[in-house]
Scaffold this active site. Structure first.
Site, PDB file in Angstrom:
ATOM      1  N   GLU A 220      -1.621  -9.469   5.389  1.00  0.00           N
ATOM      2  CA  GLU A 220      -0.152  -9.615   5.437  1.00  0.00           C
ATOM      3  C   GLU A 220       0.242 -10.671   6.474  1.00  0.00           C
ATOM      4  O   GLU A 220      -0.227 -10.665   7.614  1.00  0.00           O
ATOM      5  CB  GLU A 220       0.565  -8.289   5.723  1.00  0.00           C
ATOM      6  CG  GLU A 220       2.087  -8.397   5.568  1.00  0.00           C
ATOM      7  CD  GLU A 220       2.529  -9.033   4.237  1.00  0.00           C
ATOM      8  OE1 GLU A 220       2.580 -10.272   4.177  1.00  0.00           O
ATOM      9  OE2 GLU A 220       2.788  -8.284   3.276  1.00  0.00           O
ATOM     10  N   ASP A 295       4.196  -8.667  -1.110  1.00  0.00           N
ATOM     11  CA  ASP A 295       5.639  -8.662  -1.365  1.00  0.00           C
ATOM     12  C   ASP A 295       5.946  -9.161  -2.771  1.00  0.00           C
ATOM     13  O   ASP A 295       7.032  -9.616  -3.047  1.00  0.00           O
ATOM     14  CB  ASP A 295       6.358  -9.510  -0.319  1.00  0.00           C
ATOM     15  CG  ASP A 295       5.836 -10.946  -0.287  1.00  0.00           C
ATOM     16  OD1 ASP A 295       4.960 -11.298  -1.111  1.00  0.00           O
ATOM     17  OD2 ASP A 295       6.300 -11.720   0.575  1.00  0.00           O
TER      18      ASP A 295
HETATM   19  O1  AHR Z   1      -0.254 -12.599   3.744  1.00  0.00           O
HETATM   20  C1  AHR Z   1       0.061 -13.493   2.746  1.00  0.00           C
HETATM   21  C2  AHR Z   1       1.262 -13.042   1.988  1.00  0.00           C
HETATM   22  O2  AHR Z   1       2.398 -13.133   2.810  1.00  0.00           O
HETATM   23  C3  AHR Z   1       1.322 -11.629   1.505  1.00  0.00           C
HETATM   24  O3  AHR Z   1       0.527 -11.375   0.372  1.00  0.00           O
HETATM   25  C4  AHR Z   1       2.764 -11.497   1.190  1.00  0.00           C
HETATM   26  O4  AHR Z   1       3.213 -10.165   1.243  1.00  0.00           O
HETATM   27  C5  AHR Z   1       3.441 -12.355   2.238  1.00  0.00           C
HETATM   28  O5  AHR Z   1       4.349 -13.235   1.648  1.00  0.00           O
END
Ligand code: AHR
Length: 497
Positions: A220, A295
């Site tokens: 994340e 996300d």
């Molecule tokens: O960590 C990379 C990405 O960043 C994740 O998959 C996403 O949730 C966020 O936009």
């Protein structure tokens, strides 16, 4: 000497090949999720691997292994989907915990284009493959596609230990966020660092060597190849057609491992502490994603064949046995083309088969691809405009591309799901936009349907005399189900000029 039943059973046991999840269980780190459209991941598993839905009537069916522990019975899919289109609606969890995957709901970063803002579903025939000599199908994720489960059972949360592996197509990737498989947020949003622990594959964010693609961990707000955000010299670019990718984590320790899924062993690319700034301890939430970011960032692409999540931190020895099992399973490529051949080196025309329009052929007016009435009395210019050179697919030589006869160096490509004749700019995106896989026509009048390589739910379709890359029942007017089969079915014949 007579054998007792017990002796007979013991003698028979070695004949039953342990599956990946049997191996993880023996190592004390059992699978808590196991997904594959290609094969059973437990030696005893004979249930449904995945569900497909077809465009003709919306009916669904399940695809199961040929036998317990075996390869998917793809003949059931081929028969069920004959003469129509099919998508993968559910990838079942083989552990019995109900951690199955369906198309992902909208998230903080993006909504999909399926009804309700869900991500699109993968074409059921987008990733044909051989496993032990049997044809099966992987999950071909195009940008906009993705699968998820936000209400899971037994998946690691907080800083709890887990292991993950997946087998991917090492040649199918991009640099968008995020072709992931693994642990993500239950809210489909990005609350903070450390809320994910998923395998990422692609060329985004790379701090490893070369230009990618890399196996990384999506933790994340960061794709990591080590504890550093800026340099990970231990993580190489991957060039294998089939890739085994491993990520595992436990309190303040995690690792990336990988290898060629067709031969050899796993290498460890990182094994060390967690990144600073919010990743120790981890705050895993226990949802499962495939093909998207936490996300619901859904711009990435890739192909998934199989993968699992475990409870506990698997030993390297356990993972090495799983890699041996994957190699023994025998992944191999197979033809991307079904139906009558559209031969590289030939020159062709495409005659419409919809009742309205059987005097019309695919032609172009400038960059616009359309249908026009063409016959022996047409001008030479129109005949050339409706004639196409078949060349090896610019984005995958297993399929084909169509070069304009009157504009050498320009090819039919999709952009925004409309077809254009554009000059080849040499980019990777152009190459895949211009690559089509001939399939059998979806009606009896045509010879072929032309399926987009990069978006296999999309086909050459004429709609109000303009050509689109249309999906059956998709969100645009040109995706309408009415007349779809006829509009996407063409008689591929000799060129006019
Ligand atoms: O960590 C990379 C990405 O960043 C994740 O998959 C996403 O949730 C966020 O936009």
């Amino acid at each position: 000497m007579a054998f007792s039943p017990l002796v007979a059973l013991v003698l028979l046991l070695p004949l039953v090949t342990a599956g990946p999840c049997d191996i993880y269980a023996s190592g004390g780190t059992p699978c808590v999720a196991a997904h594959s459209t290609t094969r059973a991941l437990f030696s005893s598993f004979s249930g449904a691997l995945y569900q497909i839905s077809r465009g003709s009537d919306g009916a669904t069916t399940n695809i199961s292994p040929l036998s317990a522990g075996g390869v998917a019975n793809s003949a059931v899919q081929d028969s069920f989907c004959a003469g129509t289109t099919c998508v993968i609606t559910e990838i079942f969890d083989q552990t019995g915990r109900g951690n199955s995957l369906t198309h992902a709901p909208p998230g903080g970063a993006a909504s999909g284009t399926d009804p309700g803002g869900f991500d699109t579903q993968a074409a059921a025939d987008g990733a044909p493959v051989l496993v032990g000599g049997h044809k099966a199908y992987g999950v071909f994720i195009s940008p906009g596609s993705g699968y998820r489960n936000d209400a899971t059972n037994g998946i690691a949360v907080g800083d709890a230990a887990e292991g993950l592996y997946a087998v991917f197509d090492g040649t199918h990737f991009n640099d968008a966020c995020c072709f992931d498989y693994g642990n993500a947020e239950v809210t489909n949003t990005d609350p903070a660092n450390g809320h994910m622990e998923a395998i990422y594959f692609g060329s985004a964010g790379g701090t490893g060597t070369g230009s990618g693609p890399w196996i990384q961990a999506d933790l994340e707000n960061g794709l990591f190849s080590s504890a550093s955000r800026t340099s990970s010299p231990g993580n190489p670019s991957i060039n294998d057609r089939f890739v085994t990718a491993v990520v595992k984590g436990q309190p303040n320790n995690w690792a990336i491992r990988g290898g060629n899924a067709q031969s050899g062993s796993l290498s460890t690319f990182y094994n060390g502490v967690r990144p600073a700034d919010g990743y120790n301890p981890m705050s895993k939430e226990g949802a499962i994603i495939l093909g998207i970011g936490g996300d619901n960032s859904n711009g990435a692409q890739g192909t998934f064949y199989e993968g699992v999540m475990t409870s506990g931190f698997p030993s390297d020895a356990t993972e090495n046995s799983v890699q041996a099992n994957i190699v023994a399973a025998g992944y191999a490529t197979t033809s991307l083309v079904t139906g009558p051949a559209v031969t590289v080196g030939s020159t062709v025309s495409f005659k419409a088969t919809t009742a309205c329009c059987t005097d019309r052929f695919i032609a172009h007016t400038g960059t616009t691809v359309n249908t026009q009435v063409v016959n022996s009395a047409s001008t030479n210019a129109l005949k050339l405009s409706a004639s196409w050179n078949v060349v090896a697919g610019l984005g995958n030589s297993g399929c084909v591309s169509f070069e304009s006869r009157d504009t050498p160096g320009s090819y039919i490509r999709h952009s925004g799901f409309e077809l254009f004749v554009n000059a080849n700019d040499g980019s990777a995106i152009f190459a895949t936009d211009a690559t089509y896989c001939p399939r059998a026509a979806l009606n009896s009048a045509g010879t072929n349907a032309l399926q987009s390589f990069s978006y296999p739910t999309h086909y050459f379709r004429h709609f109000n005399a303009i050509l689109y890359a249309a999906s059956n029942g998709g969100p645009s007017d040109f995706d309408a189900t009415a007349s779809f089969n006829d509009d996407v079915s063409w008689v591929v014949g000799a060129a006019f000029a």
